[in-house]
Scaffold this active site. Structure first.
Site, PDB file in Angstrom:
ATOM      1  N   TYR A  62       3.323   1.893 -13.309  1.00 57.44           N
ATOM      2  CA  TYR A  62       4.604   0.928 -12.347  1.00 57.44           C
ATOM      3  C   TYR A  62       6.057   1.962 -11.830  1.00 57.44           C
ATOM      4  CZ  TYR A  62       1.286  -2.249 -10.167  1.00 57.44           C
ATOM      5  OH  TYR A  62       0.450  -3.143  -9.859  1.00 57.44           O
ATOM      6  N   GLN A  95       0.867  -3.611   2.971  1.00 57.98           N
ATOM      7  CA  GLN A  95      -0.219  -3.980   1.800  1.00 57.98           C
ATOM      8  C   GLN A  95       0.808  -2.422   0.506  1.00 57.98           C
ATOM      9  OE1 GLN A  95      -4.533  -4.252   2.211  1.00 57.98           O
ATOM     10  NE2 GLN A  95      -3.493  -3.158   3.745  1.00 57.98           N
ATOM     11  N   ASN A  96       1.630  -1.859   1.713  1.00 58.98           N
ATOM     12  CA  ASN A  96       2.286  -1.083   0.462  1.00 58.98           C
ATOM     13  C   ASN A  96       3.151  -1.359  -0.152  1.00 58.98           C
ATOM     14  OD1 ASN A  96       0.333   0.598   1.709  1.00 58.98           O
ATOM     15  ND2 ASN A  96       1.912   2.165   3.343  1.00 58.98           N
ATOM     16  N   VAL A  97       3.653  -0.830  -1.801  1.00 56.84           N
ATOM     17  CA  VAL A  97       4.353  -1.471  -2.561  1.00 56.84           C
ATOM     18  C   VAL A  97       6.040   0.209  -1.878  1.00 56.84           C
ATOM     19  CG1 VAL A  97       3.378  -2.420  -3.868  1.00 56.84           C
ATOM     20  CG2 VAL A  97       3.403  -0.596  -4.220  1.00 56.84           C
ATOM     21  N   HIS A 113       2.287  -6.971  -0.683  1.00 59.37           N
ATOM     22  CA  HIS A 113       1.545  -6.986  -2.056  1.00 59.37           C
ATOM     23  C   HIS A 113       2.954  -6.811  -3.078  1.00 59.37           C
ATOM     24  CE1 HIS A 113      -2.567  -6.024  -0.597  1.00 59.37           C
ATOM     25  NE2 HIS A 113      -2.009  -7.161   0.066  1.00 59.37           N
ATOM     26  N   GLY A 179      -4.338   2.700   8.605  1.00 54.93           N
ATOM     27  CA  GLY A 179      -4.479   3.681   7.000  1.00 54.93           C
ATOM     28  C   GLY A 179      -4.877   3.019   6.294  1.00 54.93           C
ATOM     29  N   SER A 181      -8.551   0.275   3.955  1.00 54.74           N
ATOM     30  CA  SER A 181     -10.081   0.317   4.092  1.00 54.74           C
ATOM     31  C   SER A 181     -10.341  -1.484   4.662  1.00 54.74           C
ATOM     32  CB  SER A 181     -10.175   0.514   2.326  1.00 54.74           C
ATOM     33  OG  SER A 181      -9.478  -0.157   2.300  1.00 54.74           O
TER      34      SER A 181
HETATM   35  N1  APR Z   1      -3.861   8.777   7.977  1.00 47.60           N
HETATM   36  C1  APR Z   1      -5.164   6.935   7.970  1.00 47.60           C
HETATM   37  N2  APR Z   1      -5.373   6.684   7.366  1.00 47.60           N
HETATM   38  C2  APR Z   1      -5.943   7.216   6.066  1.00 47.60           C
HETATM   39  C3  APR Z   1      -4.752   8.551   5.402  1.00 47.60           C
HETATM   40  C4  APR Z   1      -3.953   9.640   6.483  1.00 47.60           C
HETATM   41  N3  APR Z   1      -3.684  10.182   6.488  1.00 47.60           N
HETATM   42  N4  APR Z   1      -6.005   8.911   4.541  1.00 47.60           N
HETATM   43  C5  APR Z   1      -6.429   7.588   3.906  1.00 47.60           C
HETATM   44  N5  APR Z   1      -6.976   7.906   5.195  1.00 47.60           N
HETATM   45  C6  APR Z   1      -7.003   5.799   5.057  1.00 47.60           C
HETATM   46  C7  APR Z   1      -8.512   5.898   4.327  1.00 47.60           C
HETATM   47  O1  APR Z   1      -9.385   6.377   5.253  1.00 47.60           O
HETATM   48  C8  APR Z   1      -9.030   4.403   3.942  1.00 47.60           C
HETATM   49  O2  APR Z   1      -9.265   3.482   5.084  1.00 47.60           O
HETATM   50  O3  APR Z   1      -6.849   4.919   4.614  1.00 47.60           O
HETATM   51  C9  APR Z   1      -7.612   4.505   4.263  1.00 47.60           C
HETATM   52  C10 APR Z   1      -6.949   4.066   2.240  1.00 47.60           C
HETATM   53  O4  APR Z   1      -8.039   2.703   1.781  1.00 47.60           O
HETATM   54  P1  APR Z   1      -7.681   2.145   0.579  1.00 47.60           P
HETATM   55  O5  APR Z   1      -7.132   3.373  -0.553  1.00 47.60           O
HETATM   56  O6  APR Z   1      -7.759   0.973   0.267  1.00 47.60           O
HETATM   57  O7  APR Z   1      -5.636   1.516   0.827  1.00 47.60           O
HETATM   58  P2  APR Z   1      -5.930   0.158   1.767  1.00 47.60           P
HETATM   59  O8  APR Z   1      -6.410  -0.418   2.411  1.00 47.60           O
HETATM   60  O9  APR Z   1      -4.163   0.380   1.465  1.00 47.60           O
HETATM   61  O10 APR Z   1      -5.968  -0.880   0.065  1.00 47.60           O
HETATM   62  C11 APR Z   1      -5.414  -2.390  -0.287  1.00 47.60           C
HETATM   63  O11 APR Z   1      -5.742  -2.826  -2.710  1.00 47.60           O
HETATM   64  O12 APR Z   1      -6.128  -1.751  -4.796  1.00 47.60           O
HETATM   65  C12 APR Z   1      -5.191  -2.901  -3.583  1.00 47.60           C
HETATM   66  O13 APR Z   1      -2.923  -4.051  -3.756  1.00 47.60           O
HETATM   67  C13 APR Z   1      -3.564  -2.126  -3.659  1.00 47.60           C
HETATM   68  O14 APR Z   1      -2.212  -2.780  -1.246  1.00 47.60           O
HETATM   69  C14 APR Z   1      -3.907  -2.257  -1.933  1.00 47.60           C
HETATM   70  C15 APR Z   1      -5.194  -2.584  -1.110  1.00 47.60           C
END
Ligand code: APR
Length: 234
Positions: A62, A95-97, A113, A179, A181
């Protein structure tokens, strides 16, 4: 489904953001090819068990992310969301920190989160301290003499703000999910809370993903959002 009694507020926008929104600012996502969970096992750095077994490894994970987040700057996607506040009531559920939403000018941000810029007592979770970009070290104690930990929701820990987030989302006239998943619950479940009559958009790089009831717009958040949100303002 929504309770029939909920009437939507046409001028209320709720944004649900994930790591993909901060990717254009240079911060890693989790599940993309070069994502954090490709380099680390979350069980080793983001869980209560990891904290018990190897607190130094957790702190270093972190501390590194905190320093990177402090060096990053909000991108056009964050700025477009913040600019909506000129004409809408806007609530950001992230969900972003990182604090890129706040630094872009968003004034109502719910961090589901947790936040990298804060540390909290391991003995009394109501003791939360603003630490900015500073690292947390073993031996850094709260006022009650207990070790400080990152103010982050680890896997297996309760997402205490999820009901607050769902309440904010239920009457939003416009919902923008960007942004993420949508792989991690309960955050991912927020899409189903959106009102049937609300305008709902899902912006993501991954064109394959379908989200029930949402218009899917494929592209990078820092490119799509300024164009899309400009069409919302008079
Ligand atoms: N613009 C738009 N979308 C994007 C870009 C971009 N430039 N780059 C990546 N992505 C998309 C990917 O296609 C994917 O769908 O962002 C998403 C990222 O997914 P994850 O990496 O799973 O991130 P997230 O959904 O925020 O994860 C949720 O999981 O591990 C935990 O606590 C952590 O908050 C996090 C949570």
């Amino acid at each position: 489904m929504n309770s029939p009694s909920t009437t939507i507020k046409k001028d209320k926008v709720v944004v649900v953001s994930g790591a993909g929104l901060s990717a254009p600012s240079g911060l890693s996502t989790f599940r993309d090819n070069n994502g954090l969970w490709r380099t680390y096992r979350f069980e080793d750095v983001a869980s209560p068990n990891a904290w018990k077994k190897q607190p130094q490894v957790v702190l270093e994970f972190y501390n590194e992310r905190r320093a990177k987040a402090a060096d990053a700057t909000p991108n056009a996607g964050h700025l477009a969301i913040a600019a909506l506040e000129r004409e809408f009531e806007v609530v950001v559920i992230t969900q972003n920190v990182d604090d890129l939403h706040e630094r872009a000018g968003s004034t109502k941000v719910i961090h589901l989160h947790g936040e990298l810029s804060k540390a909290r007592s391991t003995e009394d979770e109501s003791l939360v301290y603003e630490i900015g970009a500073k690292p947390i070290a073993l031996g850094d104690h709260c006022e009650k003499g207990s070790q400080l930990r990152p103010h982050i929701v680890w896997f297996g820990e309760e997402v205490k703000l999820i009901d607050t987030a769902a309440d904010e989302l239920a009457d939003a006239g416009r919902v923008l999910v960007v942004g993420t998943s949508l792989k991690v619950y309960p955050a991912a479940g927020l899409c189903s809370v959106a009102h049937d009559e609300a305008l709902k958009y899902y912006v993501d790089l991954d064109a394959k993903r379908k989200v029930e009831g949402f218009e899917v717009i494929q592209g990078s958040a820092d490119v799509i959002l300024p164009e899309l949100l400009k069409t919302w303002t008079r």
